[in-house]
Write a protein that holds these residues in place. Structure first.
Motif, PDB file in Angstrom:
ATOM      1  N   CYS A  94      -5.909  -2.202  -8.360  1.00 29.13           N
ATOM      2  CA  CYS A  94      -5.099  -1.487  -7.703  1.00 29.13           C
ATOM      3  C   CYS A  94      -4.341  -0.298  -8.808  1.00 29.13           C
ATOM      4  CB  CYS A  94      -3.750  -2.107  -7.028  1.00 29.13           C
ATOM      5  SG  CYS A  94      -2.867  -3.373  -7.945  1.00 29.13           S
TER       6      CYS A  94
ATOM      7  N   GLU B   8       0.842  -1.099  -0.133  1.00 27.57           N
ATOM      8  CA  GLU B   8       0.006   0.173   0.104  1.00 27.57           C
ATOM      9  C   GLU B   8       0.747   1.325   0.010  1.00 27.57           C
ATOM     10  OE1 GLU B   8      -3.673  -0.013   2.261  1.00 27.57           O
ATOM     11  OE2 GLU B   8      -3.293  -1.811   3.004  1.00 27.57           O
TER      12      GLU B   8
ATOM     13  N   GLY C  61      -4.088  -6.875  -8.456  1.00 29.05           N
ATOM     14  CA  GLY C  61      -3.184  -7.280  -7.209  1.00 29.05           C
ATOM     15  C   GLY C  61      -3.790  -8.364  -6.830  1.00 29.05           C
TER      16      GLY C  61
ATOM     17  N   TYR D  69       0.817   1.208  -4.143  1.00 25.02           N
ATOM     18  CA  TYR D  69      -0.199   1.078  -4.686  1.00 25.02           C
ATOM     19  C   TYR D  69      -1.471   1.469  -3.997  1.00 25.02           C
ATOM     20  CZ  TYR D  69       2.618  -1.562  -8.136  1.00 25.02           C
ATOM     21  OH  TYR D  69       3.765  -1.797  -8.931  1.00 25.02           O
ATOM     22  N   GLU D  70      -2.244   2.173  -4.656  1.00 24.29           N
ATOM     23  CA  GLU D  70      -3.688   2.342  -3.880  1.00 24.29           C
ATOM     24  C   GLU D  70      -4.692   1.286  -4.397  1.00 24.29           C
ATOM     25  OE1 GLU D  70      -7.667   5.350  -4.278  1.00 24.29           O
ATOM     26  OE2 GLU D  70      -5.684   5.737  -5.634  1.00 24.29           O
ATOM     27  N   LEU D  71      -5.035   0.364  -3.292  1.00 19.81           N
ATOM     28  CA  LEU D  71      -5.859  -0.687  -3.438  1.00 19.81           C
ATOM     29  C   LEU D  71      -7.402   0.058  -3.749  1.00 19.81           C
ATOM     30  CD1 LEU D  71      -4.539  -3.041  -0.598  1.00 19.81           C
ATOM     31  CD2 LEU D  71      -3.718  -2.749  -3.012  1.00 19.81           C
TER      32      LEU D  71
ATOM     33  N   TYR E 253      -3.137   1.346 -13.992  1.00 17.23           N
ATOM     34  CA  TYR E 253      -4.032   0.365 -13.117  1.00 17.23           C
ATOM     35  C   TYR E 253      -3.454  -1.224 -13.328  1.00 17.23           C
ATOM     36  CZ  TYR E 253      -7.344   4.198 -12.130  1.00 17.23           C
ATOM     37  OH  TYR E 253      -8.081   5.268 -11.730  1.00 17.23           O
TER      38      TYR E 253
ATOM     39  N   LYS F 296      -7.837  -7.744  -6.321  1.00 16.07           N
ATOM     40  CA  LYS F 296      -8.193  -6.347  -6.260  1.00 16.07           C
ATOM     41  C   LYS F 296      -7.277  -5.467  -7.482  1.00 16.07           C
ATOM     42  CE  LYS F 296      -8.619  -6.476  -1.216  1.00 16.07           C
ATOM     43  NZ  LYS F 296      -8.170  -5.892   0.209  1.00 16.07           N
TER      44      LYS F 296
END
Length: 399
Positions: free
Chosen positions: A74, A54, A85, A57-59, A82, A72
């Motif tokens: 991410c 995190e 994950g 990467y933004e989940l 994009y 997910k």
């Protein structure tokens, strides 16, 4: 091993003419037997990041889930790109039933890091901690190829070949790298995007893939019954020809909407595969060209050494016509869409049924292991079962 990214040399891959002829042996005299369960890769062979995923990467939303983890969407913070994950729970010890063996995940990572081809899913990043491993993969948005085809009203063999040729190019590249997928089936053939003029194929899921080293034999009882080759069932050496059998089965299904060896039970299916007996029913294959049948016949051969290689498939006249007459026959022949739609609906129904069964088993295990479990968490599990069951009922109606 062939240089990465270079086209394979047909002379080195035992190519024969599409009409027959001899092929070079895949090599019978190997010195070492390697089993999937026993082989362990050195973690130093792969590049794992040990920081928090995190941080980079933004989940975002969940795309799917399985027994041992979730996938997910991410976004990479530094580029805004994009990805998908894949969060996988790892076993704390060898005897544990919770999670996957770290060695198994490392094997998949090791293989994916060697593959860079437009028709193969790409691995971008890997994170590792004591309890979890995270694979940052190319985001594939188009869904399964078979679902895409089932939405169409009609499809000529020429249109189908556009997809099959991409599959063969990806498989050719894999085999040039001495890697066999060993789990080729409709669920593992995806589209990068589907709302484009010419969708791009992506081969996914290398969990059973194996690098076939010189001087070693690889054997394993793995795969999906109706797509596996006879040598899998007979516990004989596996390799690139094992993938070619699967492509023969996929092509047969694509053209007819029937599975050549499917029985009433898995046991019956395996028996049919070992026998190698199948037929082209005139009622089902009446719109199928003779070249298409020849293509399938040269793949569904019991002896792996007799099957066409991926390179041979690409130069077979059904894929690459030698004259105008052959090209015209492809465009005038068509796949049996009525049967294909039925097959795909049954396939999705079976996948949903298996998912419901797995969810119910997991729910029962939680109740047995944690009888005082928090009511809200158990209700969340029940909601998952209800949601999945709706999909099950919808697919049942479509059959």
């Amino acid at each position: 091993m062939a240089e990465r990214g270079r086209a394979p040399d047909p002379a080195n891959m035992g190519v024969r003419s599409p009409n027959g002829g001899s092929k070079s042996s895949q090599g019978e005299d190997y010195e070492e037997i390697v089993n999937l369960e026993d082989e362990v890769f050195n973690p130093n062979m792969t590049s794992f990041k040990h920081e928090n995923v995190e941080d980079l990467y933004e989940l975002l939303e969940k795309l799917g889930s399985g027994h041992f983890g979730v996938v997910k969407k991410c976004r990479q913070k530094s580029t805004g790109t994009y990805f998908a994950g894949k969060f996988i729970k790892t076993r704390k010890c060898k005897g544990s039933r919770l999670g996957l063996d770290r060695d198994q995940i490392e094997r998949e990572v090791f293989i994916l890091q060697q593959l860079e081809h437009p028709n193969i899913m790409r691995l971008h990043d890997v994170f590792a901690s004591k309890a979890e491993m995270v694979l940052i993969l190319e985001l594939i948005r188009g869904g399964e190829l078979f679902d895409f085809i089932a939405e169409k009203e009609a499809l000529s063999e020429e249109d189908a070949i556009e997809f099959l040729e991409q599959i063969l190019k990806g498989v050719t590249y894999m085999h040039t790298c001495n890697i066999a997928h060993l789990d080729l089936k409709p669920e593992n053939i995806m589209l990068q995007e589907k709302d484009v003029p010419h969708p791009k194929i992506k081969i996914i899921d290398f969990g059973l893939a194996q690098k076939i080293e010189d001087g070693a034999v690889f054997k394993s009882l793995c795969g999906t019954p109706q797509y596996i080759a006879p040598e899998v069932i007979n516990y004989e050496p596996l390799g690139p020809p094992t993938d070619m059998w699967s492509i023969g089965v996929i092509t047969y299904i694509l053209l007819s909407g029937l599975s050549p060896f499917q029985g009433e039970t898995d046991q019956e299916t395996l028996t049919n595969v070992v026998s190698g007996n199948y037929e082209f029913d005139d009622r089902i294959f009446k719109q199928t060209s003779e070249l298409a049948k020849d293509f399938i016949q040269q793949l569904l051969l019991k002896d792996p050494r007799d099957r066409m290689t991926a390179v041979e498939c690409l130069i077979h006249p059904w894929i690459k016509p030698l004259n105008r007459k052959q090209a015209v026959n492809r465009s005038r022949s068509s796949i049996n869409m009525k049967n294909f739609k039925k097959f795909n609906a049954r396939r999705k129904w079976k996948l949903s049924y298996n998912m419901v069964s797995a969810c119910n088993r997991l729910c029962r295990m939680k109740l047995l292991c944690n009888p005082m479990k928090d009511e809200e968490e158990l209700w969340g599990t029940a909601e998952t079962n209800v949601s999945t069951d709706r999909t099950f009922q919808q697919n049942l109606k479509a059959v």
